[in-house]
Scaffold this active site. Sequence first.
Site, short mmCIF file in Angstrom:
data_model
loop_
_atom_site.label_atom_id
_atom_site.label_comp_id
_atom_site.label_asym_id
_atom_site.label_seq_id
_atom_site.Cartn_x
_atom_site.Cartn_y
_atom_site.Cartn_z
CB THR A 1 -0.83 0.13 1.21
OG1 THR A 1 -0.18 0.46 2.28
CG2 THR A 1 -1.56 -1.44 1.30
CD GLU B 1 16.85 -2.64 -3.57
OE1 GLU B 1 17.01 -1.27 -3.70
OE2 GLU B 1 17.70 -3.23 -3.19
N GLY C 1 0.42 4.62 -15.29
CA GLY C 1 0.56 4.24 -13.92
C GLY C 1 1.80 4.42 -13.31
CG ASP D 1 7.51 9.23 -4.36
OD1 ASP D 1 7.14 8.34 -3.20
OD2 ASP D 1 8.17 8.64 -5.15
CE LYS E 1 10.62 6.70 -5.25
NZ LYS E 1 10.78 6.73 -6.76
#
Length: 822
Positions: free
Chosen positions: A557, A608, A666, A680, A684
């Site tokens: 999720t 990962e 997507g 986002d 990372k």
Amino acid sequence: MKVLKFGGTSVGSADSIRTLLEILKRETTVGENPVVVLSAMSGVTNLLSAMAEDASKGQRFSHHLAELENRHFEVIKSLLDIQRQNPVFTRLKIFFNELEDLLQGILSLGELTPRTRDLVLSYGERCSAFMISKIADQYFPGDAVFADASELIKTDSNFGQARVNNELTELLIRDFYQQHKGKLIFVTGFIASNEEGRISTLGRGGSDYTAAIFGSALNAKEIEIWTDVNGMMTADPRIVKKAFPLKELSYTEAMELSYFGAKVIYPPTMIPAFLKKIPIVIRNTFEPDFEGTVIRHDCRESDLAIKGISSINEISVINLLGSGMVGKAGFSGRLFSLLAREQINVILITQSSSEHSITFAIHPADADKALKLIEQEFELELEARKLERPEVEDNLSVLAIVGENMKETPGISGKLFHALGRNGINVRAIAQGSSEYNISVIISRNDLAKALNAVHDAFYTNHKINLNIFCLGTGNIGSTLFRQIQGHREFLQLQNGVVINVVGISNSRKMVFKEGGIALDSWRETLEQEGEPADLSTFVARMKEMNLPNAIFVDNTASIKPISAYEEVFKSNISVVTCNKIGNSSSYRQYKNFKELSQLYGVDFYYETNVGAGLPIVRTLKDLMVSGDRVVRIEAILSGTISYIFNNFKGDLTFHDVVKEAQEKGYTEPDPRDDLSGTDFMRKMLILARDAGYQLEPSDVEIQSMLPQACLDAATVEDFYKELQNNNAFFENLKKEAADKGKVLRYIGMLGEGKVSISLQMVDETHPFYMLSGSDNIISFTTERYKERPLVVKGPGAGAEVTAAGVFADIVNVGANYPNYF
């Protein structure tokens, strides 16, 4: 000559008795007639015991007696010609009348002695053997003979567990056999008699013992035990689905396995055969062509490290400790002599080298009695506080690995304890004899099924590993993962020896569980038709309840909710695989807690896909750090979405159109601003920085937004796209400025000197990030070893296929940390 013994299930119905007779027909055509030892019909001994108990308590037993009669009479009606039935009915009716009178006597006295119990139980074997001998006489006219073993096997008066007078018994058996040589002799198992002719029984597994006694007395070529399994199995097949039958066992191995709960055969059975070196063969009545397991003294060498895993499901442990034991000669002898006198069987013993404590296991029914005896025997030591009050622990089990190849083979213990430790199974006590044929451990009863499966996976290399995964999320990544697992199932099993069972699935609406695995070609239908309302806490609780070995919690999720469950999952000794970046990119304290918990509980935490989808970025950094290298600088484009957008933002295409296209393919999160705002990307880079050893918080990352504030503030995704159109001139100016300078737009993250920044940059063809296409991610590691020429990892960094592949790889890599994988 052979002795064949048929167990309760082999004589439990008309159909099974027909099969038994077919086996005897085959035997009689290839050699001399065997001696056939028979148990009571399946369930009859328990029924007789229940009737005796009911009668002693003043309760009715007539309904059980009627049930007993009906079972035998129905078999006679099915298998005997009508003209042969009456004599058999008459004799059986006499047996049942005797039994009724006996039970009525117990009812009147309100007392059930061991001697009376033995007499009651004897009717099971007497009825069974007589009935089958008469049925066989129809198939083998004139050859079938009924033998009541109580007239041939002589014992002492220790009713319930009588000891055999071997010398007298062998004389009686040989004499009877000579009188009926060439006949097919049907013998009652389990029962015997004392010198006064009183019925006694041979204890648990007594029918097997009867077969061994007859085999020894008659110097049989072989003793065959016909049961309902294909021989001695590597483990209990009811618990370990991958258990398989063993071809051969030595007497020692079979004794060890049977002592520790393998119920196919019982330890006393083998003693007469062992003394005369008679092979014992375990065969399956319902698969008579299967060769079964041979137990012999000259067992051939085996490639198996262990021969089997056995267990005793329920034991109690008594711990005795205190300074009064240290250096005190005879203390152990005093303790165990006391228990032996009172007929308390000690299953397992272990003592600390300091002599300060002794731990021993007994059957739970003996625990209270043993505790009282110890307190009485050692009253003075307890009063003087030289001994602590003994403690009893219940709800425990014994697991034992057995095999002659264990002797002087390094690593056996290590493999056992690694398999248990990896699955969070706590070992309460350990015992190993100097013979090295057996290592036994005491564990919680709740963990027994998990332990048996985990240890079986560890030791049998042809059945290497089963991974049981519980998946949250059935969106693009989750559904793609299921398709990939289904498509690669055969390859994984054949090439890597691994089977991935998806045993739990949940989305935001429904959840479903299947211990045997959910069929991945129809998981949607299963979830919709059999699913219950989804609830995260219930999902985790059910996962813990199932207590499966090699379990993995997979979070597919992008929600904050599952993160709250990670700590409980780790503490349940379950590994976590996640593509959800939120957990690792929130507070540093939480990130560190997850790392520490996974180490503390000996499980894996793989993420990962948090950084580069399917690219090996996290693992590459980890390998650099583990090998002692030091990171100097990291430069990266870690957003496949942003990479795709700027690689395609050229010509006449507007920024709005490119973002829309990326979402349709997507590549973006449900809200593209999660990517375009840099949030986002920040997550990372923050995870990378933390993995590189920097204690940074999200607020420490400097982010230059590429979007005008109006786009960021839009109330909905639809409004966001409207704002992109309204701000088209802003994006066109950026594109034109870069083109005029012969450069391209790149959104680049930088880690250097403990600081992280993300900014929109224009780079020319001399920069390694200039030549990117599609949704490629790229990362450059400059380290002490890779200083002149940085280590570069490049490839697709967005999309359900590559992200699911990364999750898939993490799942398989969890399996790589279990014994005997690859």
